[in-house]
Design an enzyme around this catalytic site. Structure first.
Site, mmCIF file in Angstrom:
data_model
loop_
_atom_site.group_PDB
_atom_site.id
_atom_site.type_symbol
_atom_site.label_atom_id
_atom_site.label_comp_id
_atom_site.label_asym_id
_atom_site.label_seq_id
_atom_site.Cartn_x
_atom_site.Cartn_y
_atom_site.Cartn_z
ATOM 1 N N TRP A 183 -14.543 -46.272 -29.473
ATOM 2 C CA TRP A 183 -14.509 -45.107 -28.538
ATOM 3 C C TRP A 183 -13.905 -43.916 -29.205
ATOM 4 O O TRP A 183 -12.786 -44.069 -29.470
ATOM 5 C CB TRP A 183 -14.008 -45.529 -27.150
ATOM 6 C CG TRP A 183 -13.723 -44.213 -25.946
ATOM 7 C CD1 TRP A 183 -14.979 -43.269 -25.720
ATOM 8 C CD2 TRP A 183 -12.752 -43.713 -25.245
ATOM 9 N NE1 TRP A 183 -14.647 -42.320 -24.879
ATOM 10 C CE2 TRP A 183 -13.305 -42.663 -24.456
ATOM 11 C CE3 TRP A 183 -11.534 -44.299 -25.334
ATOM 12 C CZ2 TRP A 183 -12.608 -42.054 -23.671
ATOM 13 C CZ3 TRP A 183 -10.668 -43.396 -24.389
ATOM 14 C CH2 TRP A 183 -11.138 -42.485 -23.486
ATOM 15 N N ASP A 214 -9.084 -52.802 -23.630
ATOM 16 C CA ASP A 214 -9.391 -51.853 -23.075
ATOM 17 C C ASP A 214 -10.492 -52.361 -22.006
ATOM 18 O O ASP A 214 -11.516 -52.656 -22.615
ATOM 19 C CB ASP A 214 -9.717 -50.780 -23.917
ATOM 20 C CG ASP A 214 -10.292 -49.319 -23.023
ATOM 21 O OD1 ASP A 214 -10.249 -49.321 -21.964
ATOM 22 O OD2 ASP A 214 -10.506 -48.489 -23.736
ATOM 23 N N LYS A 249 -16.344 -46.010 -14.060
ATOM 24 C CA LYS A 249 -17.582 -46.349 -14.114
ATOM 25 C C LYS A 249 -18.045 -47.432 -12.958
ATOM 26 O O LYS A 249 -18.906 -47.175 -12.385
ATOM 27 C CB LYS A 249 -17.856 -47.091 -15.501
ATOM 28 C CG LYS A 249 -17.338 -46.254 -16.657
ATOM 29 C CD LYS A 249 -18.289 -44.999 -16.838
ATOM 30 C CE LYS A 249 -17.397 -44.164 -18.027
ATOM 31 N NZ LYS A 249 -17.019 -43.983 -19.090
HETATM 32 C C1 LIG Z 1 -13.990 -47.585 -24.206
HETATM 33 C C2 LIG Z 1 -13.395 -46.491 -22.924
HETATM 34 N N1 LIG Z 1 -11.934 -46.709 -22.887
HETATM 35 C C3 LIG Z 1 -11.588 -45.872 -21.912
HETATM 36 C C4 LIG Z 1 -12.450 -44.855 -21.162
HETATM 37 C C5 LIG Z 1 -11.689 -43.990 -20.380
HETATM 38 O O1 LIG Z 1 -12.260 -43.742 -19.141
HETATM 39 P P1 LIG Z 1 -11.426 -42.605 -18.074
HETATM 40 O O2 LIG Z 1 -10.480 -42.062 -18.208
HETATM 41 O O3 LIG Z 1 -12.391 -41.747 -17.876
HETATM 42 O O4 LIG Z 1 -11.358 -43.737 -16.840
HETATM 43 C C6 LIG Z 1 -13.573 -44.786 -21.721
HETATM 44 C C7 LIG Z 1 -14.500 -43.820 -20.910
HETATM 45 O O5 LIG Z 1 -15.669 -43.277 -21.386
HETATM 46 C C8 LIG Z 1 -14.146 -45.775 -22.586
HETATM 47 O O6 LIG Z 1 -15.486 -45.852 -23.002
#
Ligand SMILES: Cc1ncc(COP(=O)(O)O)c(C=O)c1O
Length: 393
Positions: A127, A208, A243
């Protein structure tokens, strides 16, 4: 003082969103932005979330401070959602965090306090925010091989080979499910081999979990985490409710640190709370109160599980649909890896030049690496999308 600063380039995905918004053509396709969308191109509030929000509004009697760890009831429920019964609660420190990003940031801070100059191994690719976020918190980042762009599979042997050379005590960042950006997840046998390696080499797993429920199901998608939890004394897990509860802007996530005993868990909790106090003091409550309301009631939880299933099945149907259309429009090319991927993302497997041409000639927008968000595909645009991709091959 601020005259000394230099402007930074805007985020590539935000640039793509702006370019798409400025494209006046009527048949454009946006596969860039990282949120779930319905067939109508909407990112709606889930029905289960709306119902829980009404309940929270009616029953909430105070908005007094909750503390740096957030809501203890949310923490207990999210811990169970993540680990099932795999680990004794007294060994785990769980805290509510502002999204998965907030959880990753707090995790990095606690790791840095426990081990100065700690090294985190991350998948290549990963990511886009993993490296800046964790490096910004003082950790050293190193890649391990993960995706073979030619063969469109996981470079599993090379991944194991690299990790087996990592010094004891290093940290290994893994995607719990729906690997972003490749969509290629470890099989159960591969999870087993990774868990055995991490346990024997005394490497710390850092998982994660941002898409629980988007690959196979809520419980199924926690397979790797629960397997590891049964095999290693310590691990770190960051989860996101952005999500699977579609709570993106409400910022809901959690950090769990599994330790070898209750005493250490208490010490880690004190450190994590202290760190939170010095960064944002405490997490926002509303979204976590909604999640707590849903997870704490059997009927509301069942409604939510159903909504996650609908999102998951739509993503799978669009993958299958696109691959079928591509088989038809570009019979000499193999895109079957798109169907083998999980979650919202995968690479189409075309060059940056072809991505540019798609944008220019067809109004089809995706990230330069050819990563697409499958949620941007609909029954109404899948034909056009397949034709467009075929036209640039
Ligand atoms: C792999 C991954 N980790 C963490 C996140 C973090 O998400 P958020 O901070 O919006 O909860 C995302 C968001 O796209 C992600 O794709």
């Amino acid at each position: 003082m601020f005259d000394s600063l230099n402007a930074l380039p805007s985020d590539a995905i935000l640039r793509l969103i702006a370019e798409h918004a400025n494209d006046a053509r009527s048949n454009t396709v946006d596969l860039g932005v990282g949120v779930y969308r319905t067939e109508d191109g909407e990112t709606p509030v889930l029905k289960s979330v709306k119902a829980a929000e009404r309940q929270v509004l009616e029953t909430q009697t105070t908005k007094t401070y909750l503390g740096s760890g957030g809501d203890p009831e949310f923490n207990a429920l999210i811990q169970k959602l993540t680990f099932g019964d795999e680990v004794a609660a007294e060994r785990v420190m769980t805290l509510q965090a502002p999204g998965g990003s907030g959880a990753l940031r707090v995790a990095a801070g606690v790791i840095s306090r426990a081990r100065e100059n700690a090294t985190v191994w991350h998948s290549d690719p990963t990511w886009a925010n993993h490296v800046p976020l964790l490096a910004g918190a003082g950790l050293t980042l190193k890649p391990y091989p993960y995706y073979d762009a030619e063969a469109r599979t996981i470079r599993f042997e090379q991944m194991l080979e690299t990790l087996s050379q990592a010094p004891e005590g290093d940290i290994v960042l893994l995607h719990g499910c729906c690997h972003n950006p490749t969509g290629m997840d470890l099989s159960r046998e591969q999870w087993q081999a990774v868990a055995e390696l991490l346990a024997s080499r005394k490497l710390l797993p850092f998982v994660d979990l941002a898409y629980q429920g988007f690959a196979e199901g809520i419980e199924e998608d926690a397979y790797g985490i629960r397997l590891l939890a049964g095999m290693v004394p310590e691990m770190v897990v960051a989860t996101s409710c952005s999500k699977n509860f579609a709570l993106y802007r409400d910022r809901v996530g959690s950090l769990s640190i599994v330790t070898s005993n209750a005493k250490t868990a208490g010490i880690v909790r004190s450190q994590a709370h202290n760190l939170v106090r010095t960064m944002y003091s405490m997490p926002p409550d509303h979204g976590a109160a909604v999640v707590r309301t849903i997870l704490g009631d059997a009927e509301q939880r069942a409604n939510w599980v159903n909504e996650v299933k609908e999102m998951r099945e739509r993503l799978q149907a669009m993958r299958t649909g696109l691959v079928a259309k591509l088989r038809d429009k570009a019979p000499d090319h193999d895109f079957s890896h798109i169907e083998r991927a999980n979650g919202m993302f995968c690479f189409v497997g075309i060059s940056e030049e072809q991505v540019e041409q798609l944008k220019k000639d067809c109004g089809v927008y995706m990230v330069g690496s050819s990563r697409i968000n499958v949620a941007g595909i609909t029954p109404g645009n899948v034909d056009y999308l397949a034709e467009s991709i075929a036209s640039v091959l």
